[in-house]
Motif scaffolding. Structure first.
Motif, PDB file in Angstrom:
ATOM      1  N   ALA A 637       0.848  -1.199   0.000  1.00  0.00           N
ATOM      2  CA  ALA A 637       0.000   0.000   0.000  1.00  0.00           C
ATOM      3  C   ALA A 637       0.882   1.248   0.000  1.00  0.00           C
ATOM      4  CB  ALA A 637      -0.926   0.000   1.210  1.00  0.00           C
ATOM      5  N   LYS A 638       1.979   1.162   0.758  1.00  0.00           N
ATOM      6  CA  LYS A 638       2.909   2.310   0.757  1.00  0.00           C
ATOM      7  C   LYS A 638       3.546   2.473  -0.629  1.00  0.00           C
ATOM      8  CE  LYS A 638       4.539   0.841   4.842  1.00  0.00           C
ATOM      9  NZ  LYS A 638       5.477   0.652   5.933  1.00  0.00           N
ATOM     10  N   THR A 659      -3.231   9.030   6.955  1.00  0.00           N
ATOM     11  CA  THR A 659      -2.479   8.066   7.779  1.00  0.00           C
ATOM     12  C   THR A 659      -1.524   7.260   6.900  1.00  0.00           C
ATOM     13  OG1 THR A 659      -4.529   7.875   9.017  1.00  0.00           O
ATOM     14  CG2 THR A 659      -2.797   6.261   9.539  1.00  0.00           C
ATOM     15  N   LEU A 660      -2.026   6.848   5.744  1.00  0.00           N
ATOM     16  CA  LEU A 660      -1.177   6.079   4.822  1.00  0.00           C
ATOM     17  C   LEU A 660      -0.086   6.979   4.225  1.00  0.00           C
ATOM     18  CD1 LEU A 660      -0.484   3.538   3.150  1.00  0.00           C
ATOM     19  CD2 LEU A 660      -2.306   4.180   1.559  1.00  0.00           C
ATOM     20  N   PHE A 661      -0.456   8.204   3.871  1.00  0.00           N
ATOM     21  CA  PHE A 661       0.523   9.148   3.310  1.00  0.00           C
ATOM     22  C   PHE A 661       1.692   9.326   4.276  1.00  0.00           C
ATOM     23  CE2 PHE A 661      -2.625  11.742   0.454  1.00  0.00           C
ATOM     24  CZ  PHE A 661      -2.743  10.632  -0.369  1.00  0.00           C
ATOM     25  N   ALA A 664       3.932   6.533   4.199  1.00  0.00           N
ATOM     26  CA  ALA A 664       4.628   6.459   2.906  1.00  0.00           C
ATOM     27  C   ALA A 664       5.605   7.622   2.726  1.00  0.00           C
ATOM     28  CB  ALA A 664       3.604   6.452   1.775  1.00  0.00           C
ATOM     29  N   GLY A 665       5.562   8.572   3.643  1.00  0.00           N
ATOM     30  CA  GLY A 665       6.508   9.685   3.585  1.00  0.00           C
ATOM     31  C   GLY A 665       6.127  10.787   2.609  1.00  0.00           C
ATOM     32  N   VAL A 666       4.831  10.918   2.319  1.00  0.00           N
ATOM     33  CA  VAL A 666       4.399  12.048   1.475  1.00  0.00           C
ATOM     34  C   VAL A 666       3.336  12.845   2.226  1.00  0.00           C
ATOM     35  CG1 VAL A 666       4.797  10.775  -0.675  1.00  0.00           C
ATOM     36  CG2 VAL A 666       2.506  10.811   0.297  1.00  0.00           C
TER      37      VAL A 666
END
Ligand code: HDD
Length: 707
Positions: A637-638, A659-661, A664-666
């Motif tokens: 997902a990342k 939360t996912l961003f 993922a570092g964005v």
């Protein structure tokens, strides 16, 4: 004791059809009703296709088992030689529709009547890879069109690039040997990033224009649907009065041009090696028929004599800005093949297949091709009767005296098999016609010799023109591609030799590549037979980005969903995409699907690890508030987010995606390529933004080290 026999099977039902459960638990349909009986090739009904005929349950197989023998014999001979080039390809049926009569220019029947439709078959391909190689290889794409006209088959056997590597067909075997796997080790497969290819390129200055094209994004198209096609050579059109006009053929995709980026191509090859063929298959099956318009560049002898380059030199183009394109018809692909082998594999294209009203020129590459294509069919299809195969047979009546040979299926009836003969009427068979193919009576006078025209000797000017016609982003891609390929070349001297040619094309490009390679000493510019002209104007038609579709139609958004995904946002996005003619595909933690906020079940097309974002033109990250936690810990997902970001894709998102961003570092405020979906209007703005296809402004930030 006797072994298990059919009689010992028990009957069961499965999907309302009568089935037998065999001894191994296997399920078979039995003949009856609409189901035909299984037979041998001779038509003999088969009673048992599971067991060979044995002497005892554990005894040897008997030689008299003719069904077994026939089945294995046939299987052992299923393969035919793959094409020596363009082995990997994918074909589809369609039609060509003539827009207007061109009778003033050509007597070709296909161009006489506006609105006339002619059956067509097209095969797209890569050049270097073997039949099982991946679709996203950096490579030229073949674009071969067979037009079944009323006066015979006309093949335009072209590529998606309007120039070629070499000027003379005698170099073709060397070119292809150098490009394909190296002969001792048998690799690398389907790529030019190796010593032999660049060794040969760097010793063939005439290839430099093509080198610029193959290092551009033209060689990593997003789909067959989004690329141009070119006949490459100059041909002739000849009218009923015998007047000849030179012509170059162009296929312009109505869907607009689009390519992927290189890192995406590398990943696509793993995620879906069939990405291009699947795309074409899906589009046609869905009724979204791809279309190209046929454009002609028409010019006369006077233009040819005065043009900067020789029109017989296939390493050169005539810019559209100098000789504009006249659009004369459209090609629509509206039917997938019924059988890949029978049609796509057995189709035989030949440059020699022309019709009255079309003629060759003396382009030495074309002349060599005319010999080669007929020759190769014998090897691949096994005999001289390959025109009897339905895919290759003309749709118009044909009559000739050629007979016999392997697999002859249409030997003519009657007594006459020669002419002239004195058998009158029908018995005498066909006769020549004044309307038949006739060569343009060009006066030829020359001394025999292995020579080449001095007008073929400018190798750098158009390479430079191509480079300066690109947008900055595209120029960066060319520099990055050269750096990538040459970094795979193990011999430093070859790397340097390529750079020595780049110095004759564009100094800045040469320096960028040299820097990318960490070349210690800058080489001297290669000796040039003629120095590059620096006054050729840029031709914006050569850029992909400047010729995009300004529409998102036919493109696909990958939408990441989980349980709890907000249904209103999904619906708004779906309808905005549908209004544009674009598609949405759901990607979920499990393929069965997710339960959206209101209890609606959303079926997924892909499980997250099988549906990476490289499969999509843009993405929407729309998880539910709870569901996102699972996603945020999932590496795939990342990657989905990271790759979409790195490949300059537009990213739509809902609040929980943050939360996912974060994992993922964005962050969504990084740039305008992120679009928050809060209202229905936001979904529309997202789709409007997607018309640019990529958010290119981001790219220099994420790939600063590329060049
Ligand atoms: Fe070729 C196949 C295009 C130069 C010899 N070529 C082939 C196909 C395409 C092209 C699209 C695949 C057709 C299909 O889908 O079945 N070839 C080109 C273009 C060229 C070119 C655009 C330069 C302008 N080719 C070229 C030369 C030679 C060949 C100079 C040899 C002298 N090409 C062949 C071949 C192939 C072929 C060996 C392999 C399979 C086939 O013909 O049917 O004969």
């Amino acid at each position: 004791m006797a072994g298990h026999r059919n009689s010992e099977r028990t009957e069961a039902t499965f999907s309302d059809e009568k089935v037998l459960v065999g001894t191994g638990g296997e399920v078979h349909q039995v003949a009856g009703g609409d189901v035909p009986p299984l037979t041998t090739q001779q038509g003999t009904p088969v009673s048992d296709d599971q067991n060979s005929l044995r002497a005892g349950t554990r005894g040897p197989t008997l030689m008299e088992d003719q069904h077994f023998r026939e089945k294995i014999f046939h299987f052992d001979h299923e393969r035919i030689p793959e094409r020596v080039v363009h082995a990997r390809g994918f074909g589809a049926h369609g039609f060509f529709e003539t827009y207007e009569s061109l009778s003033d220019i050509t007597s070709a029947d296909i161009f006489q009547r506006a609105g006339e439709k002619t059956e067509a078959f097209v095969r797209f391909s890569t050049v270097a890879g073997n039949k099982g190689s991946a679709d996203l290889a950096r490579d030229v794409r073949g674009f071969a069109v067979k037009l079944y006209t009323k006066e015979g088959n006309w093949d335009i056997v072209g590529n998606n690039i309007p120039v070629f590597f070499i000027q003379d067909a005698i170099k073709f075997p060397d070119l292809i040997h150098a490009a394909k796997q190296e002969p001792d080790r048998g690799f690398p497969q389907a790529q030019t990033a190796h010593d032999n290819f660049w060794d040969f390129m760097s010793l063939m200055p005439e290839a430099m224009n093509m080198v610029m094209w193959i290092m551009s994004d033209r060689t990593i198209p997003r789909s067959f649907r989004f690329m141009e096609g070119f006949g490459v050579h100059t041909f002739r059109m000849v009218n009923a009065e015998g007047k000849s006009t030179f012509v170059k053929f162009h296929w312009k995709p109505k869907q607009g041009l689009q390519s992927v980026v290189w890192n995406e191509a590398l990943k696509l090859n793993g995620a879906d090696p069939d990405f291009h063929r699947r795309d074409l298959w899906d589009a046609i099956q869905m009724g979204d028929y791809p279309e190209w318009e046929l454009g002609l560049q028409l010019f006369d002898e006077e233009f040819a004599d005065n043009f900067d380059f020789d029109v017989l030199d296939a390493t050169k183009i005539i810019p559209e800005e100098i000789v504009p394109i006249r659009v004369v018809g459209r090609l629509v692909l509206d039917r997938c093949v019924d059988n890949f082998f029978a049609e796509t594999e057995q189709v035989a294209f030949m440059t020699g297949n022309i019709v009255p009203g079309i003629d060759f020129t003396n382009d030495p590459l074309l002349q060599g091709r005319n010999f080669s294509y007929l020759d190769t069919q014998l090897k691949r299809l096994g005999g001289p009767n390959f025109t009897h195969l339905p895919i290759n047979a003309p749709r118009c009546p044909f009559h000739h005296f050629q007979q016999d040979g392997h697999m002859a299926m249409t030997n003519p009836k009657g007594r006459a098999n020669y002419e002239p003969n004195s058998w009158g009427g029908e018995a005498g068979g066909p006769r020549e016609t004044a309307k038949g193919l006739s060569a343009h009576p060009e006066a030829i006078d020359g001394e025999k010799g292995r020579v080449r025209s001095e007008r073929f000797s400018d190798h750098y000017s158009q390479a430079r023109q191509f480079y300066i016609s690109q947008t900055e982003i595209e120029q960066t891609h060319i520099a990055a591609a050269l750096t990538f390929e040459l970094s795979k070349v193990e011999t430093p001297a070859i790397r340097a030799r390529v750079v020595s040619h780049l110095l004759n094309i564009d100094e800045e490009l040469a320096h960028k590549v040299a820097k990318g390679l960490r070349l210690k000493d800058m080489p001297k510019p290669a000796d040039a037979a003629r120095p590059a002209k620096t006054d050729l104007e840029a031709s914006p038609k050569l850029s992909i980005i400047l010729n995009g579709p300004e529409s998102f139609a036919g493109r696909k958004v990958g939408c990441l969903v989980t349980d709890g995904t907000d249904i209103a946002t999904v619906k708004a996005l779906k309808s905005a995409l549908e209004a544009e003619g674009a598609l949405i595909e759901f990607v979920a933690p499990m393929v069965g699907g997710v339960e959206a906020s209101d209890g609606t079940w959303i079926e997924a097309k892909q499980k997250i690890n099988g549906g990476p974002s490289v499969l999509y033109d843009a993405v929407a990250i729309l998880p539910g508030a709870d569901g996102v936690d699972t996603l945020a810990n999932e590496a795939t997902a990342k990657d989905f987010v990271n790759d979409a970001f790195a490949h300059a894709k537009f990213i739509a998102y809902s609040e929980p995606a943050m939360t996912l961003f974060e994992k993922a570092g964005v962050t969504a405020d990084m740039d305008d390529g992120f679009v928050a979906l809060k209202t229905e209007a936001d979904a529309k703005s997202f789709v409007e933004a997607c018309r640019a296809l990529r958010f290119w402004e981001r790219e220099p930030k994420v790939h600063a080290a590329w060049a």
